[in-house]
Write an enzyme that holds these catalytic residues in place. Sequence first.
Site, PDB file in Angstrom:
ATOM      1  N   ASP A 117     -55.461 -34.737 -15.739  1.00  0.00           N
ATOM      2  CA  ASP A 117     -55.268 -34.180 -17.075  1.00  0.00           C
ATOM      3  C   ASP A 117     -55.500 -32.676 -17.108  1.00  0.00           C
ATOM      4  O   ASP A 117     -54.994 -31.989 -17.982  1.00  0.00           O
ATOM      5  CB  ASP A 117     -56.209 -34.865 -18.061  1.00  0.00           C
TER       6      ASP A 117
ATOM      7  N   GLY B 226     -51.429 -39.928 -21.777  1.00  0.00           N
ATOM      8  CA  GLY B 226     -50.951 -39.387 -20.518  1.00  0.00           C
ATOM      9  C   GLY B 226     -50.641 -37.922 -20.757  1.00  0.00           C
ATOM     10  O   GLY B 226     -49.885 -37.582 -21.676  1.00  0.00           O
ATOM     11  N   ALA B 227     -51.249 -37.046 -19.939  1.00  0.00           N
ATOM     12  CA  ALA B 227     -51.146 -35.613 -20.213  1.00  0.00           C
ATOM     13  C   ALA B 227     -49.700 -35.128 -20.395  1.00  0.00           C
ATOM     14  O   ALA B 227     -49.391 -34.461 -21.387  1.00  0.00           O
ATOM     15  CB  ALA B 227     -51.860 -34.821 -19.113  1.00  0.00           C
TER      16      ALA B 227
ATOM     17  N   GLN C  96     -56.321 -49.022 -19.366  1.00  0.00           N
ATOM     18  CA  GLN C  96     -54.962 -48.521 -19.142  1.00  0.00           C
ATOM     19  C   GLN C  96     -54.352 -49.095 -17.857  1.00  0.00           C
ATOM     20  O   GLN C  96     -53.152 -49.340 -17.786  1.00  0.00           O
ATOM     21  CB  GLN C  96     -54.963 -46.993 -19.064  1.00  0.00           C
TER      22      GLN C  96
ATOM     23  N   LYS D 259     -59.054 -39.696 -15.907  1.00  0.00           N
ATOM     24  CA  LYS D 259     -59.717 -40.779 -16.628  1.00  0.00           C
ATOM     25  C   LYS D 259     -61.060 -41.128 -15.999  1.00  0.00           C
ATOM     26  O   LYS D 259     -61.203 -41.118 -14.777  1.00  0.00           O
ATOM     27  CB  LYS D 259     -58.806 -42.005 -16.650  1.00  0.00           C
TER      28      LYS D 259
END
EC number: 5.3.1.23
Length: 355
Positions: A246, A56-57, A205, A257
């Site tokens: 991201d 996760g960014a 995810q 993603k």
Amino acid sequence: MEEIKQVTHIDNVKLSDDKKSVVIIDQTQLPNRMVYLTLNQLEDCYEAILKLRVRGAPAIGIFAGYAMYVLSQQYADKPYDAFAAEFHRQKEYLNSSRPTAVNLSWALNRMEKVVAGNASSGVGEIVELLGRECVKIHEEDIAMCRKISEYGLSLLHEGDGILTHCNAGPLATSRYGTAIGPMLLGKEQGMNFHVFSDETRPLLQGARLTSFELQKAGVDVTLICDNMASIVMKNGWVNACFVGCDRIAANGDFANKIGTSGVAILAKHYGIPFYTLGPTSTIDMNCPTGDDIKIELRDPEEIKEKFYVEPMALKEVKCYNPAFDVTDHTLVTGIITEKGICYPPFTESLKKLFD
């Protein structure tokens, strides 16, 4: 009337009590096991990012800040020039672990500015300043997630159906998260939604993390395979799509993603609003368009073997496994940040955030 309870928040990234290590939840073990890792070596920190133990960014950015502080303590006995050189070497190494998420380089550069901006101070004092800075990065992210969640919630109504892709909840950020933050905040305020969570192949995810977080928070969630999004939208069950990001380019194109762009295309076809949610640290104004975003390619074996008892394809079969795709700005209804909601033209609205 149902009692309203605050959503339980788990610290997925934090400093150890002695401040000598970073403690993370190993996200590769969820949802079946809650495993904590205590990390204080450069290679282990690199591997944690690369292998998605922390992901996760925003969470990667928080982790990177803590990691550089922890590592810097180990060579704090060096003179400034040697200290700064070693700090830069380790920073660049960590930055190479995942090139797409801008929060990683953003946090690392922010930490290095502390070193460069205090050259006249003693190294011991610089390390102390690094400790304050990494905590500040985390605290700012908590506040940002709350604001993003509030802005996102302002677009939702009681009973809405929301489709999300990948994971942009507390595990990927801090506290509420970004893309599913509005749903968690709304639940605290007594609102009810129905969330459709794409499983998010090939690393799942959405299945392992998003549905886990929403279920634990008491939000009505239905897990669907990625290729079921179209029929769910066609059935009229989705009122909005909320996804994370991201890296956001200056024109509003954004990387998220793999599979996100397909969701956006479907939403456009069915007339469903499509939003991406993320902190302004995810916006890269030095990146003109999505064509300038470097896309990470991952191990092809993730497609054929991961999560399977036996391989699901012949060993000789080639695989193409990009971790992200880029959603074109023309498919985006709005970009939700902690400073407000940006609407097209994004070249103007995103720029105003930084003016």
